[in-house]
Design a protein around this motif. Structure first.
Motif, PDB file in Angstrom:
ATOM      1  N   LEU A  16     -27.513-116.020 -75.376  1.00 21.53           N
ATOM      2  CA  LEU A  16     -26.934-116.822 -76.446  1.00 21.53           C
ATOM      3  C   LEU A  16     -27.290-116.249 -77.814  1.00 21.53           C
ATOM      4  O   LEU A  16     -26.447-116.159 -78.701  1.00 21.53           O
ATOM      5  N   GLU A  17     -28.559-115.851 -77.948  1.00 19.27           N
ATOM      6  CA  GLU A  17     -28.980-115.240 -79.214  1.00 19.27           C
ATOM      7  C   GLU A  17     -28.135-114.026 -79.537  1.00 19.27           C
ATOM      8  O   GLU A  17     -27.700-113.831 -80.669  1.00 19.27           O
ATOM      9  N   TYR A  18     -27.938-113.226 -78.526  1.00 16.81           N
ATOM     10  CA  TYR A  18     -27.161-112.002 -78.736  1.00 16.81           C
ATOM     11  C   TYR A  18     -25.746-112.324 -79.190  1.00 16.81           C
ATOM     12  O   TYR A  18     -25.250-111.755 -80.170  1.00 16.81           O
ATOM     13  N   PHE A  19     -25.109-113.253 -78.511  1.00 10.77           N
ATOM     14  CA  PHE A  19     -23.733-113.579 -78.866  1.00 10.77           C
ATOM     15  C   PHE A  19     -23.638-114.164 -80.268  1.00 10.77           C
ATOM     16  O   PHE A  19     -22.724-113.858 -81.026  1.00 10.77           O
ATOM     17  N   GLU A  20     -24.610-114.987 -80.619  1.00 10.83           N
ATOM     18  CA  GLU A  20     -24.579-115.583 -81.945  1.00 10.83           C
ATOM     19  C   GLU A  20     -24.799-114.540 -83.033  1.00 10.83           C
ATOM     20  O   GLU A  20     -24.361-114.713 -84.158  1.00 10.83           O
ATOM     21  N   SER A  21     -25.462-113.453 -82.649  1.00  9.28           N
ATOM     22  CA  SER A  21     -25.737-112.415 -83.641  1.00  9.28           C
ATOM     23  C   SER A  21     -24.541-111.488 -83.847  1.00  9.28           C
ATOM     24  O   SER A  21     -24.516-110.701 -84.787  1.00  9.28           O
ATOM     25  N   VAL A  22     -23.570-111.546 -82.972  1.00 14.04           N
ATOM     26  CA  VAL A  22     -22.386-110.703 -83.119  1.00 14.04           C
ATOM     27  C   VAL A  22     -21.113-111.532 -82.994  1.00 14.04           C
ATOM     28  O   VAL A  22     -20.333-111.353 -82.068  1.00 14.04           O
ATOM     29  N   PRO A  23     -20.890-112.441 -83.944  1.00 14.84           N
ATOM     30  CA  PRO A  23     -19.674-113.232 -83.887  1.00 14.84           C
ATOM     31  C   PRO A  23     -18.474-112.344 -84.201  1.00 14.84           C
ATOM     32  O   PRO A  23     -18.631-111.268 -84.770  1.00 14.84           O
ATOM     33  N   GLU A  24     -17.310-112.785 -83.834  1.00 14.41           N
ATOM     34  CA  GLU A  24     -16.093-112.035 -84.141  1.00 14.41           C
ATOM     35  C   GLU A  24     -16.091-110.647 -83.524  1.00 14.41           C
ATOM     36  O   GLU A  24     -15.450-109.736 -84.008  1.00 14.41           O
ATOM     37  N   THR A  25     -16.850-110.489 -82.493  1.00  6.93           N
ATOM     38  CA  THR A  25     -16.947-109.169 -81.879  1.00  6.93           C
ATOM     39  C   THR A  25     -16.690-109.268 -80.383  1.00  6.93           C
ATOM     40  O   THR A  25     -17.136-110.213 -79.735  1.00  6.93           O
ATOM     41  N   HIS A  26     -15.992-108.279 -79.883  1.00  2.00           N
ATOM     42  CA  HIS A  26     -15.764-108.208 -78.454  1.00  2.00           C
ATOM     43  C   HIS A  26     -16.862-107.375 -77.815  1.00  2.00           C
ATOM     44  O   HIS A  26     -17.087-106.245 -78.206  1.00  2.00           O
ATOM     45  N   VAL A  27     -17.504-107.934 -76.848  1.00  2.00           N
ATOM     46  CA  VAL A  27     -18.515-107.175 -76.124  1.00  2.00           C
ATOM     47  C   VAL A  27     -18.243-107.276 -74.629  1.00  2.00           C
ATOM     48  O   VAL A  27     -17.712-108.261 -74.145  1.00  2.00           O
ATOM     49  N   THR A  28     -18.610-106.241 -73.944  1.00  4.50           N
ATOM     50  CA  THR A  28     -18.438-106.232 -72.498  1.00  4.50           C
ATOM     51  C   THR A  28     -19.761-106.557 -71.826  1.00  4.50           C
ATOM     52  O   THR A  28     -20.813-106.553 -72.472  1.00  4.50           O
ATOM     53  N   ALA A  29     -19.693-106.831 -70.542  1.00  2.00           N
ATOM     54  CA  ALA A  29     -20.922-107.100 -69.805  1.00  2.00           C
ATOM     55  C   ALA A  29     -21.873-105.917 -69.919  1.00  2.00           C
ATOM     56  O   ALA A  29     -23.089-106.090 -70.071  1.00  2.00           O
TER      57      ALA A  29
END
Lengths: 137, 137
Positions: A16-29
DNA sequence: TTGCGTGCAAAGGTTTTGCATGGCA
DNA sequence: TGCCATGCAAAACCTTTGCACGCAA
């Protein structure tokens, strides 16, 4: 959907921390795995996949299938995008493979139009516009 | 676009025949292989994949990605959807799999809009709108 | 204590690729 | 003849699964 009881684990918090740190960004597994590993907080890949699935079910992140062969993309759903009900559309360049995501009110009209005139409920999560980007034209 | 078809091979003809025999149906690469094999005209699977890619580029068949993990679906695009000068958009129902052809001037504006405002040249051949049809809603 | 979450390794399935051979133009 | 297409096998790729152990509640 279903308020499934969840344990609060360290791994889940890290994600969750990681996702919140990169909003508006597409990331893969794979991106997630690599990032966490390079930050001394490696997580088993099965855990990553399983947590991603849960987070999608809970509506905390969104999953995009851009192309059948490339890995699925995940993106954090910021709380204010719930309020505004903003829709995100995606364009993919057929040449360089660049992914562009658009937040455009005019494009939202496509949805209304398809619904009103063609009785078709567009799914922005799955739909991707293919074409050529500025550089590749 | 680009003169893609180079050679007229037996394998290519077999594929085309097969697709023309099952219009309005979505088939996977595996289906194609199995069907041809059971009809005494087996084709190497790499050839199938390579030809499918060509046929998609030529706009003769369409490729649908319903789900990231299940195999991609292909479907023959009937010639009458190639009306001259007219742009044809495709909607695919995620539930029943129905394919809907749209000939709508309003949708053509999407192209203009994407070009003018986002410098993106939309490719209607490749682009598919995913969502739910009237019945499945 | 209960049983879900985790991690490792291995499996699963689809699609791609390397390379020698065959076939169209 | 010159390329492109084919076919086989192997690789590549992402994702899921089995199973034993660990940890949250």
């Amino acid at each position: 959907m279903d308020p499934r009881p969840k344990y609060k684990t360290k791994q889940r918090e890290l994600l969750l921390e990681y996702f919140e740190s990169v909003p508006e960004t597409h990331v893969t597994a794979g991106d997630v795995c690599k990032y966490l590993k390079s930050h001394g907080a490696g997580i088993g890949q099965s855990t990553v996949y399983r947590q991603l699935e849960s987070l999608v079910d809970e509506g905390i992140i969104k999953k995009y299938i851009i192309d059948g062969n490339s890995p699925a993309c995940f993106e954090y759903v910021t709380p204010d995008s719930h309020v505004e009900g903003e829709v995100c559309f995606h364009c993919k360049c057929e040449k360089c493979g660049k992914l562009i995501h658009l937040h455009c009110d005019e494009l939202n009209e496509i949805q209304s139009h398809l619904m009103a005139e063609h009785s078709f409920k567009l799914d922005p999560l799955r739909t991707v516009f293919y074409g050529l980007c500025e550089q590749c034209m």
